[in-house]
Write a protein that holds these residues in place. Sequence first.
Motif, PDB file in Angstrom:
ATOM      1  N   CYS A  94       0.826  -1.211   0.000  1.00 31.23           N
ATOM      2  CA  CYS A  94       0.000   0.000   0.000  1.00 31.23           C
ATOM      3  C   CYS A  94       0.858   1.257   0.000  1.00 31.23           C
ATOM      4  O   CYS A  94       0.590   2.198  -0.756  1.00 31.23           O
ATOM      5  N   LEU A 127      -7.315  -1.112  -2.177  1.00 28.46           N
ATOM      6  CA  LEU A 127      -6.867  -1.955  -3.284  1.00 28.46           C
ATOM      7  C   LEU A 127      -7.852  -3.096  -3.494  1.00 28.46           C
ATOM      8  O   LEU A 127      -8.247  -3.776  -2.527  1.00 28.46           O
ATOM      9  N   ILE A 134      -3.419  -5.945  -8.853  1.00 28.71           N
ATOM     10  CA  ILE A 134      -4.411  -4.899  -8.600  1.00 28.71           C
ATOM     11  C   ILE A 134      -5.294  -4.740  -9.835  1.00 28.71           C
ATOM     12  O   ILE A 134      -4.802  -4.560 -10.947  1.00 28.71           O
ATOM     13  N   ALA A 137      -7.744   0.492  -7.818  1.00 33.30           N
ATOM     14  CA  ALA A 137      -7.215   1.070  -6.585  1.00 33.30           C
ATOM     15  C   ALA A 137      -7.522   2.554  -6.561  1.00 33.30           C
ATOM     16  O   ALA A 137      -7.617   3.214  -7.597  1.00 33.30           O
ATOM     17  N   TYR A 172      -0.596   1.687 -10.209  1.00 34.72           N
ATOM     18  CA  TYR A 172      -0.650   2.011  -8.789  1.00 34.72           C
ATOM     19  C   TYR A 172       0.751   2.296  -8.253  1.00 34.72           C
ATOM     20  O   TYR A 172       0.967   3.273  -7.520  1.00 34.72           O
TER      21      TYR A 172
END
Length: 657
Positions: A94, A127, A134, A137, A172
Amino acid sequence: MADETALESRIAARAKVRVDEVRSVFEAQGIPLAVPPTRPRSLRIHRLRVTGVRTGTLEPGPFETSFEFEEGLTALVASNLRGKSSVLELVTWCLRGTPREKSGAIHWLSEVDLDATVAGQAMAFRLDLQAEEITSAVVLSGPDQRTLKALRTPDPAQGVLPLFRAASSESYAQQVQALMMQWMDLQPLVSAQQGTTAVAHGWPAYYGALYMPAARSAALLGDVVMAGLPGRLLQVFLDLPAAAVLAKVKTQAAMMSTARQRRQGAANEAQAERAEQRAQIEADLSAAQTRLTQLTQATNGSKQESLADLAAATKQLSTAAVNSQEAWDKLMRLHRQAKSQRQRDEKLLNDVRESGIARRLFHGLDPTTCPRCDQSFAIERHQLEVQDHSCAVCTRPVQGDDEAPEDVIAEAEERVKSSSEAERMAKEILVQAETELDQVTRDLSAAQDRLRQADAAARVPVYAQAREEVLRLEGALSVLPKLPPPGVDPVEDLAIKVLRAAAKTLEDDHEKEAARLFTDLNTEISDLGRKFGFAALESVSINRAAQLRVTSDGGHERSFTDQVPGERLRLRIAVIVALLRVGAAHQVSTHPGLLLIDSPKAEEIQDVDIHLLLQELNAVADANNLQVLVTTADFGLAHDVLPAESIKEAAEGKPLW
């Protein structure tokens, strides 16, 4: 603005140029002359939520698990292979954009939520996953964590807005890294690769100082040793003046200087080649002019030999001369190869006499160029092979015992003996060939003289041909003028001069500021190291390159990399806490204050030591605005050291999430 003006003036004075020239150089290079004071860059995590469907035999089925994290030390406790390290990797995914490693359990996940505060701003990382990638997100900002906790999508009515959206893992990673660099007020760490290419290290390099590497890593700060990154991180976390600007200035100056040297080298080579071409034409012209003079002065009444016989003899001698020359050239190459081999063998003998690492690598390959790109290895890599025991080809450490050094030295001596004998024999044959070539050359010259003297009957056409040759060579010389020496680009010259002066000026500023901070930093690291269980530690000395000298065991000084894994771990943690303490004392922006440590007990630390380390780490975390996540499979250890609210545990043998 006053500080920026003062810096411009100091650089101009050092470079002996005008202030406006300094300003124009920095504008052209896109480098700011001054950087505003760094904003606080604290980073805190508050909640991690994961959902998915577990497969396999251990509690299969859907699951949803949340972890709440407070300030100070939190222990993640579970049996081995039950999800402890995965929590750190999910937090890392993250915040960093990519996990360091994807565990096998990640394929169970469908949603991962992380709530965090980044430089004072409440953020939510949401997410959606499928097959470990992913699919969607979003990163949200909101007024507070309580509002964000209940949301996975933007809600403008509550002040929850998207900072960015992504539809893939790659997207992401790129966007979250840019976001963190912006909000944490960080600049890319720029370095020059082989003096030709600028390489920028972004948020993942900084994140390496949050997630402790394996204890055996050679990096004191961060998880990368190359490109001087530990020192760059230390300078940024001590808020040394314009640390990122200094890196850019030094990198750009090095790249421009290397480009100029290569360009000048190419010009010098072209100039030398042109001079060689002119010298050959001038020699040919001189010979042609001499021949023309001889033909002009020759008399018509001289007694003539048979032109046919003389021409045949001259042709035969010409062929013999060519053959002799080719034989001599081949023997000369063989002699040079034999001499070069003897010199290499003598150097190798000297190396194996003096260096155990040379004896270790004696029977290995010794390439001079990369087998993939065919570029030559820098000489520094061969020097590091002796100094740091790192392979000149792959730069990895070379380890192992130096077995049978006498045999290696004896074999090296035998090689020298053999190559010396080969060189001697090649020299003898070459001398004999030289004698034969000289004799054939003299015979050919005499035959050519007789042929010219006997050529009276054809003197007129030969004279015309000789005159034509002289004119041709004079024309060839006229179209090959001497090349001028390499020119100097005044704009480039000014830029290099200013950038070098700027680098020295900023280095001076760094040294002054470092002198103010490093004494306190050394004291803090020493005190914390002893508190963390490094009982024999007496003192440390750290420099701006993040090189740590450790004095222990009655005055014995060693480097950080000479320490055992457990001591390296203690010292790394001590450095982070010391940065926070010194930063608070001197009111500078420093380390974000988040630390992830995976299984410290596995790093060769005794039970009594790990208890002491975690007890002290828990105490200093509370006192120094530090949030620490530690994983362990030792249930008793966590409960001995921490209160129940600071422990996130699963029953023995059960999954943590």
